[in-house]
Design a protein around this motif. Structure first.
Motif, short mmCIF file in Angstrom:
data_model
loop_
_atom_site.label_atom_id
_atom_site.label_comp_id
_atom_site.label_asym_id
_atom_site.label_seq_id
_atom_site.Cartn_x
_atom_site.Cartn_y
_atom_site.Cartn_z
N GLU A 110 1.67 20.13 -23.40
CA GLU A 110 0.76 18.93 -23.12
C GLU A 110 1.42 17.84 -22.38
O GLU A 110 2.61 17.93 -22.55
N ARG B 111 1.10 27.22 -23.04
CA ARG B 111 1.00 27.48 -24.40
C ARG B 111 0.72 29.08 -24.74
O ARG B 111 0.12 29.64 -23.64
N GLU C 14 -1.00 31.41 -25.83
CA GLU C 14 -2.17 31.87 -26.47
C GLU C 14 -2.89 33.06 -25.97
O GLU C 14 -2.09 33.64 -25.20
N TYR D 82 -5.43 30.25 -20.65
CA TYR D 82 -4.30 30.91 -19.89
C TYR D 82 -3.03 30.41 -20.34
O TYR D 82 -3.21 29.49 -21.46
N PHE E 167 -1.59 26.75 -17.69
CA PHE E 167 -2.53 26.18 -17.24
C PHE E 167 -2.09 24.54 -16.67
O PHE E 167 -1.06 24.31 -16.76
N GLY F 15 -10.19 16.29 -23.34
CA GLY F 15 -10.41 15.59 -24.71
C GLY F 15 -8.87 14.43 -24.47
O GLY F 15 -8.14 14.49 -23.78
N ALA G 88 -6.86 14.13 -21.11
CA ALA G 88 -6.82 15.04 -20.26
C ALA G 88 -7.58 16.10 -20.06
O ALA G 88 -8.54 16.29 -21.00
N ARG H 178 -10.60 24.66 -16.04
CA ARG H 178 -12.18 24.64 -16.89
C ARG H 178 -12.86 23.85 -15.70
O ARG H 178 -14.02 24.11 -15.45
P1 AMP Z 1 -5.63 19.67 -25.38
O1 AMP Z 1 -4.50 19.13 -25.12
O2 AMP Z 1 -5.58 20.83 -26.30
O3 AMP Z 1 -6.59 18.67 -25.89
O4 AMP Z 1 -6.32 20.14 -24.24
C1 AMP Z 1 -6.99 19.67 -23.15
C2 AMP Z 1 -7.79 20.23 -22.34
O5 AMP Z 1 -6.76 21.20 -21.66
C3 AMP Z 1 -8.72 21.28 -23.14
O6 AMP Z 1 -9.97 20.60 -23.27
C4 AMP Z 1 -8.80 22.32 -22.06
O7 AMP Z 1 -9.75 22.00 -21.02
C5 AMP Z 1 -7.50 22.42 -21.48
N1 AMP Z 1 -6.87 23.47 -22.12
C6 AMP Z 1 -6.04 23.49 -23.19
N2 AMP Z 1 -5.36 24.70 -23.58
C7 AMP Z 1 -5.67 25.40 -22.42
C8 AMP Z 1 -5.38 26.88 -22.09
N3 AMP Z 1 -4.49 27.50 -22.95
N4 AMP Z 1 -5.82 27.32 -20.92
C9 AMP Z 1 -6.46 26.65 -20.06
N5 AMP Z 1 -6.84 25.24 -20.37
C10 AMP Z 1 -6.45 24.68 -21.53
#
Ligand code: AMP
Length: 418
Positions: free
Chosen positions: A84, A115, A117, A124, A127, A286, A308, A313
């Motif tokens: 991140e 990540r 995942e 992905y 990403f 978020g 971010a 998406r």
């Molecule tokens: P986060 O840092 O987990 O809050 O992620 C912020 C945004 O990044 C999320 O709302 C998703 O749109 C996107 N995101 C997080 N993880 C992934 C992933 N593995 N693949 C694609 N988009 C992701």
């Protein structure tokens, strides 16, 4: 092809045109908005010391616990591909002493994140995120600004209709422990109805149970105590002010007392951009407030807020709404019937390009029939033909494909065609 073909790594995708072009269009639009709102770009390494993410994101998060690409480099230092953006931005903020500049400091970044995942649509292993961080302001004005900025981006990309903005205030070190206690008691009484993960979360990270996707957990959580009854005066006032400012910005939002963020560093404001159009991967972005993080990472106590977007998406929504032009238009395709006419073609090409027209000059001679066929396949607006008569008479035959209208013009007039 006798050798075995090499494929890309699972969860790491190629981005081809026309989608790649849509991406750069979207990025351009977003960059313009960011500059307009006076956010400064920051470009950071995609790899950092592992410790940064352990300390910055929190050992008990899914990201640090299970999802990081961590390995020892050749000098046996543990390094990690960034999962991140925020931890790196904070590291850079402290390391470059950006806190000495006039506050609030507004920055933005974009780039790949990693990540480990399980890949699926919208999820992905590599990403891309585009994010903003603002440092040095505790007032809700800045929380509202970042949310309004995110909303403006969605509007300008033509996808706001598909997105809901959920907001919450998840409390601070004053009031969250009380809520946590009430929640742990509630969850402990329902242990046998929760999934294995959530049972584990009760002690480690009980707020995360609130956004578990498991339907049984969701059913239990529906009657859980909410942070609404536990906020201290200061958090309640901050949350109230945020809503007043969002109304003033004209940003539509929904309050969701169960919305928490996966990362440990958030305090107070939390928000998410969600959509019902992408199936289970419903979060497109978020963020929230992380007032303690700068200090935790060795800087002076500094309030901070950011968010971010996940670009994959965002772009799935752009595709859904078909909101950006995917194809590159071709104003002129120039063909010739003899290789000796190439120079006339080049002359036309240079004149048209100098005027900002998009054009392609063919690379070899073709028959007249094939020139028109090719122009059509390329989706050209005009086909410029150079045959024997044209070369001898110093003019060009131009056909507008949509109307079939054909004329003969000298170089000077070629560029005047619409
Ligand atoms: P986060 O840092 O987990 O809050 O992620 C912020 C945004 O990044 C999320 O709302 C998703 O749109 C996107 N995101 C997080 N993880 C992934 C992933 N593995 N693949 C694609 N988009 C992701």
């Amino acid at each position: 092809m006798s050798e075995k073909q090499i494929k890309a790594i699972r969860g790491f995708n190629d981005l081809l045109s026309p989608m790649a072009r849509r991406w750069s269009q979207a990025e351009q639009i977003l960059q313009e908005i960011l500059e307009n709102w006076r956010y400064q770009e920051i470009r950071l390494p995609i790899m950092e010391k592992t410790e940064l993410f352990c300390r910055g994101i929190g050992e008990n998060t899914d990201i640090v616990g299970k999802e990081m690409y961590t390995f020892a480099d050749k000098s046996d230092e543990s390094v990690t591909l960034r999962p991140e953006g925020t931890a790196g931005v904070v590291r850079a903020y402290v390391e470059n002493k950006l806190y000495n500049e006039l506050a609030p400091q507004r920055v933005w970044y974009r780039g790949p994140m990693f990540r480990y995942e399980r890949p699926q649509k919208g999820r992905y292993r590599q990403f891309h995120q585009l994010g903003v961080e603002v440092f040095g302001e505790t007032e809700a004005t800045i929380d509202a600004e970042t949310i309004a900025l995110g909303y403006t981006m969605l509007v300008e990309l033509g996808i706001a209709a598909g997105v809901t903005i959920e907001i919450n205030n998840i409390g601070c070190p004053q009031c969250r422990p009380g809520y946590r206690q009430a929640l742990v008691a509630f969850l402990n009484a329902r242990r046998k109805h929760l999934c294995e993960n959530c049972v584990e979360r009760i002690e480690k990270n009980p707020l995360r149970v609130l956004d578990c996707k498991n339907p049984e957990c969701q059913a239990q959580v529906a009657s859980a105590p909410t942070i609404d009854e536990h906020r201290c005066e200061s958090c309640a006032a901050h949350y109230g002010a945020l809503q007043i400012y969002l109304d003033a910005y004209g940003v539509p939002y929904q309050r969701n007392p169960f919305m928490v963020r996966g990362l440990d560093y958030y305090v107070g404001t939390a928000f998410e951009f969600t959509t019902s159009l992408l199936g289970s991967q419903n979060a497109i972005g978020g963020g929230g407030r992380y007032d303690g993080l700068v200090e935790d990472l060795g800087g002076p106590a500094t309030a901070a807020v950011g968010f971010a977007f996940g670009m994959e998406r965002v772009m799935l929504l752009v595709e859904h709404f078909d909101s950006l032009q995917a194809d590159l238009s071709l104003d002129f395709y120039i063909g010739y019937t003899e290789n000796t006419f190439t120079l006339q073609g080049l002359q036309a090409l240079r004149a048209l390009r100098a005027l900002g027209k998009t054009c392609e000059l063919d690379t070899r001679q073709r028959s007249v029939k094939n020139i028109f066929k090719r122009g059509d396949r390329l989706g050209a607006r005009h086909v410029v033909l150079i045959g024997g008569d044209e070369a001898a008479g110093n003019f060009f035959t131009v056909k507008e494909l949509a109307t079939g209208e054909q004329r003969q013009v000298p170089l000077a007039e070629l560029a005047k065609l619409p």
